[in-house]
Enzyme design. Structure first.
Site, PDB file in Angstrom:
ATOM      1  CB  THR A  12     -33.704 -23.732 -27.665  1.00  0.00           C
ATOM      2  OG1 THR A  12     -32.292 -24.578 -28.155  1.00  0.00           O
ATOM      3  CG2 THR A  12     -33.962 -24.548 -26.551  1.00  0.00           C
ATOM      4  CB  THR A  93     -29.259 -19.242 -27.453  1.00  0.00           C
ATOM      5  OG1 THR A  93     -28.918 -20.718 -27.270  1.00  0.00           O
ATOM      6  CG2 THR A  93     -30.542 -19.051 -27.197  1.00  0.00           C
TER       7      THR A  93
HETATM    8  N1  ASP Z   1     -29.251 -25.705 -30.439  1.00  0.00           N
HETATM    9  C1  ASP Z   1     -29.939 -24.318 -30.349  1.00  0.00           C
HETATM   10  C2  ASP Z   1     -29.595 -23.393 -31.354  1.00  0.00           C
HETATM   11  O1  ASP Z   1     -28.853 -22.574 -31.311  1.00  0.00           O
HETATM   12  C3  ASP Z   1     -29.480 -23.856 -29.196  1.00  0.00           C
HETATM   13  C4  ASP Z   1     -30.511 -22.667 -28.612  1.00  0.00           C
HETATM   14  O2  ASP Z   1     -31.437 -22.048 -29.283  1.00  0.00           O
HETATM   15  O3  ASP Z   1     -30.563 -22.479 -27.524  1.00  0.00           O
HETATM   16  O4  ASP Z   1     -30.314 -23.400 -32.174  1.00  0.00           O
END
Ligand code: ASP
Length: 323
Positions: A12, A93
């Protein structure tokens, strides 16, 4: 001048939505690592940063080949560049804690490796990625970050790889450290550590990672789990198995009977818990079934450990000795 290697993997923090109010609807892993760096001009004042793109994916789509590439690149960077201050990895994340723990088990260097992500895409109003990235580099350049193993920096908090976990689907403060809490904090006053540095162990420091990785599954505990699942996994020749047991890692009678009835040698197995925090203790009855306790590792980190243990050719005694 500090010198930092920035390895970009997507997530993200590199995500883009259709407009600035789209905080849940966006595509992760769009912007390149160079774009992330360019969005934070003050970074140029604190470090000389070399960017490399290892992947650009949603972290749910990371593959073992990405993990292998990260490990090989970081080992080479530390071995070949004594003046490198540290490594920062931008990461989605959702699986950040798994990559952090993997690196903790494999990278043996006193210099910091810092993972960072964002809960809001780069295009959002009040995107958290730019400040998180700045603070991750701040931590990587902090002399007292040495000898603390792999770290995660999110929302001004510094977490240890063994403890960090994503505990919420929303909100910039989605990360926590179970147990003792964060290792420290970072803001414009600098970096504050909550305790003296203690370098965590690196049990697989010399392990070479293969192209083909073993199959290790996680089974989630619940009331009367379907009786077909565990025998099917064993029959398929699974090489490692983590049980997300109820309470302090408790298996159901359905699962225990399936293990007791299995006529072949059982895979390496760990019992973790589904509570979100707290230890799973040793239990002699479970050990007779071949089940070792995962201590305070959460199920996804217990799986990472089992993956490496299988690659290293460990048996049950080797694994037990680690706890
Ligand atoms: N879908 C994303 C990922 O883990 C979520 C994020 O980065 O917050 O790549």
């Amino acid at each position: 001048m500090n010198r930092v290697l920035l390895l970009a993997t997507g997530g993200t923090i590199a995500g883009c939505g259709a407009d600035s109010v789209s905080v849940n609807t966006y595509t992760a892993g769009v912007l390149a690592g160079d774009d992330l760096l360019d969005a934070v001009p003050p970074l140029r004042d604190i470090a000389d940063i070399q960017v490399e793109q290892v992947a650009n994916v949603d972290s749910a789509d990371l593959l073992f080949q990405h993990w292998r590439a990260l490990v090989q690149r970081i080992r080479l960077a530390f071995a070949s560049d004594p003046d490198l201050t540290g490594v920062v990895i931008t990461h989605g994340t959702n699986t950040l804690e798994e990559t952090a723990w993997l690196l903790q088990l494999l990278i043996d260097d006193m210099r910091p490796v810092v993972l960072v992500g964002a809960m809001r895409p780069a295009t959002a109003l009040s995107a958290d990625g730019p400040l998180n990235l700045f603070q991750a580099v701040q931590v990587a350049c902090n002399r007292q970050a040495r000898q603390r193993g792999v770290l995660a920096v999110m929302d001004g908090e510094i977490h240890a790889a063994a403890e960090v976990t994503k505990r919420a689907t929303q909100g910039v403060g989605a990360f926590t450290s179970s147990g003792a809490g964060p290792l420290g904090w970072v803001d414009d006053a600098g970096v504050t550590w909550s305790a003296a540095a203690t370098r965590p162990p690196t049990p697989f420091a010399t392990l070479e990672l293969p192209k083909q990785w073993p199959q290790v599954a996680v089974l989630h505990g619940c009331v009367e789990p379907p009786g077909v699942v565990l025998p099917a996994l064993l029959k398929a020749g699974i090489q490692g198995l983590v049980f997300t047991g109820t309470g302090a890692g408790q298996l159901s009678v359905v699962e225990r009977d399936a293990l007791a009835a299995w006529p072949e040698p059982l895979p390496l197995m760990l019992r973790a818990n589904r509570c979100g925090s707290g230890p799973v203790y040793r239990n002699s009855e479970d050990e007779r079934l071949g089940l070792l306790a995962a201590g305070s590792l959460n199920p996804q980190k217990a799986r990472v450990l089992l993956l490496l243990a299988v690659i290293a050719g460990w048996n049950r005694n080797d694994l037990a000795a680690l706890f």
